[in-house]
Design a protein around this motif. Sequence first.
Motif, PDB file in Angstrom:
ATOM      1  N   ALA A 154       2.284   8.656  -6.938  1.00  0.00           N
ATOM      2  CA  ALA A 154       2.323  10.300  -6.758  1.00  0.00           C
ATOM      3  C   ALA A 154       3.552  11.110  -7.641  1.00  0.00           C
ATOM      4  O   ALA A 154       3.477  12.234  -7.952  1.00  0.00           O
ATOM      5  CB  ALA A 154       2.424  10.912  -5.397  1.00  0.00           C
ATOM      6  N   TYR A 155       4.419  10.051  -8.053  1.00  0.00           N
ATOM      7  CA  TYR A 155       5.543  10.593  -8.985  1.00  0.00           C
ATOM      8  C   TYR A 155       5.067  11.287 -10.276  1.00  0.00           C
ATOM      9  O   TYR A 155       4.129  10.619 -11.013  1.00  0.00           O
ATOM     10  CB  TYR A 155       6.646   9.599  -9.378  1.00  0.00           C
TER      11      TYR A 155
ATOM     12  N   ARG B  24      15.015   7.485  -9.014  1.00  0.00           N
ATOM     13  CA  ARG B  24      13.715   7.228  -8.146  1.00  0.00           C
ATOM     14  C   ARG B  24      13.527   5.954  -7.685  1.00  0.00           C
ATOM     15  O   ARG B  24      13.533   5.510  -6.446  1.00  0.00           O
ATOM     16  CB  ARG B  24      12.474   7.936  -8.975  1.00  0.00           C
TER      17      ARG B  24
ATOM     18  N   GLU C 188       0.847  -1.242   0.006  1.00  0.00           N
ATOM     19  CA  GLU C 188      -0.112   0.071   0.220  1.00  0.00           C
ATOM     20  C   GLU C 188       0.955   1.197   0.182  1.00  0.00           C
ATOM     21  O   GLU C 188       0.560   2.205  -0.812  1.00  0.00           O
ATOM     22  CB  GLU C 188      -0.936  -0.171   1.141  1.00  0.00           C
ATOM     23  N   ALA C 189       2.031   1.363   0.720  1.00  0.00           N
ATOM     24  CA  ALA C 189       2.726   2.435   0.835  1.00  0.00           C
ATOM     25  C   ALA C 189       3.645   2.706  -0.502  1.00  0.00           C
ATOM     26  O   ALA C 189       3.506   3.635  -1.067  1.00  0.00           O
ATOM     27  CB  ALA C 189       3.979   2.242   1.960  1.00  0.00           C
ATOM     28  N   PHE C 190       4.035   1.484  -1.066  1.00  0.00           N
ATOM     29  CA  PHE C 190       4.649   1.515  -2.408  1.00  0.00           C
ATOM     30  C   PHE C 190       3.561   2.285  -3.493  1.00  0.00           C
ATOM     31  O   PHE C 190       3.967   3.190  -4.092  1.00  0.00           O
ATOM     32  CB  PHE C 190       5.393   0.388  -2.979  1.00  0.00           C
ATOM     33  N   ARG C 191       2.517   1.403  -3.491  1.00  0.00           N
ATOM     34  CA  ARG C 191       1.723   2.141  -4.467  1.00  0.00           C
ATOM     35  C   ARG C 191       1.215   3.520  -4.515  1.00  0.00           C
ATOM     36  O   ARG C 191       1.167   4.253  -5.323  1.00  0.00           O
ATOM     37  CB  ARG C 191       0.497   1.360  -4.681  1.00  0.00           C
ATOM     38  N   ALA C 192       0.837   3.910  -3.321  1.00  0.00           N
ATOM     39  CA  ALA C 192       0.548   5.362  -2.955  1.00  0.00           C
ATOM     40  C   ALA C 192       1.423   6.377  -3.245  1.00  0.00           C
ATOM     41  O   ALA C 192       1.415   7.516  -3.629  1.00  0.00           O
ATOM     42  CB  ALA C 192       0.076   5.523  -1.364  1.00  0.00           C
ATOM     43  N   GLN C 193       2.883   5.920  -2.814  1.00  0.00           N
ATOM     44  CA  GLN C 193       3.967   6.901  -3.180  1.00  0.00           C
ATOM     45  C   GLN C 193       4.468   7.037  -4.458  1.00  0.00           C
ATOM     46  O   GLN C 193       4.590   7.878  -5.038  1.00  0.00           O
ATOM     47  CB  GLN C 193       5.051   6.477  -2.155  1.00  0.00           C
ATOM     48  N   VAL C 194       4.200   5.723  -5.233  1.00  0.00           N
ATOM     49  CA  VAL C 194       5.061   5.836  -6.607  1.00  0.00           C
ATOM     50  C   VAL C 194       3.910   6.499  -7.534  1.00  0.00           C
ATOM     51  O   VAL C 194       4.393   7.144  -8.332  1.00  0.00           O
ATOM     52  CB  VAL C 194       5.283   4.205  -6.898  1.00  0.00           C
TER      53      VAL C 194
ATOM     54  N   ARG D 162      14.651   3.574  -3.803  1.00  0.00           N
ATOM     55  CA  ARG D 162      13.586   3.107  -2.859  1.00  0.00           C
ATOM     56  C   ARG D 162      14.149   1.640  -2.077  1.00  0.00           C
ATOM     57  O   ARG D 162      14.302   0.669  -2.828  1.00  0.00           O
ATOM     58  CB  ARG D 162      12.189   2.887  -3.395  1.00  0.00           C
TER      59      ARG D 162
END
Length: 153
Positions: A88-89, A123, A80-86, A127
Motif C-alpha cells: 500500500a505504500y 518507512r 500476510e500483514a507485512f505484504r498487505a501493508q507494504v 516496522r
Amino acid sequence: MDELDSEIIRHLQLDARQTNRELARRVGIAPSTCLERVRSLQQRGVIRGYHAAIDPAALNRRVEAFIATRVRPLSRAVIEAFRAQVVAYPEVLGVFVVAGDDDFLVHVAVRDLDHLHGFLIDRLSQRKEVVSFRSLVVYQSGRKEVLDRLPDA
C-alpha cells in the motif's frame, strides 16, 4: 487452453486496445467466436485485466530498487500483514514472498537516491517486524511484453 487461446492471448498482449473484429482477423476466426473465447479467458481468470504500460520516469520515479527484507517472527500472520501493508505504500510497485535467506523482495520506484534512502530509513526500518534489509538499485531493466505458454513436459 488450446493453441487458439494462446494465439488470442499473444495478440492481446501485443495490443490490448485492438477491436474484437481486428483480433478475430489476426487469429483467423469469426468475430463472434473470438468474443466468446476472450470472455471465456476472462471468466477463467487467464486474462486478469488490461492496463497501459507507463514509463516510471514520467511519474517522477527515476530510481528503481529491489529491497531484500527479512522479518521476524516468521509466521503466516506476519507475512500476510507485512505484504498487505507494504504494497500500500505509494513507492512500492510489488511485494514478493520468496524462499532463501530473505523473506521478501520489495520492488520500489522513487524520485532519486535520497528518496530511496528516506523510504528505507523512515518507512521500512521503522516496522517492528523487519530485522534486516538490503537494497539492490536497478541500473537498467528489460521486460518481456509477451508471455508464451511453456510446454507441459
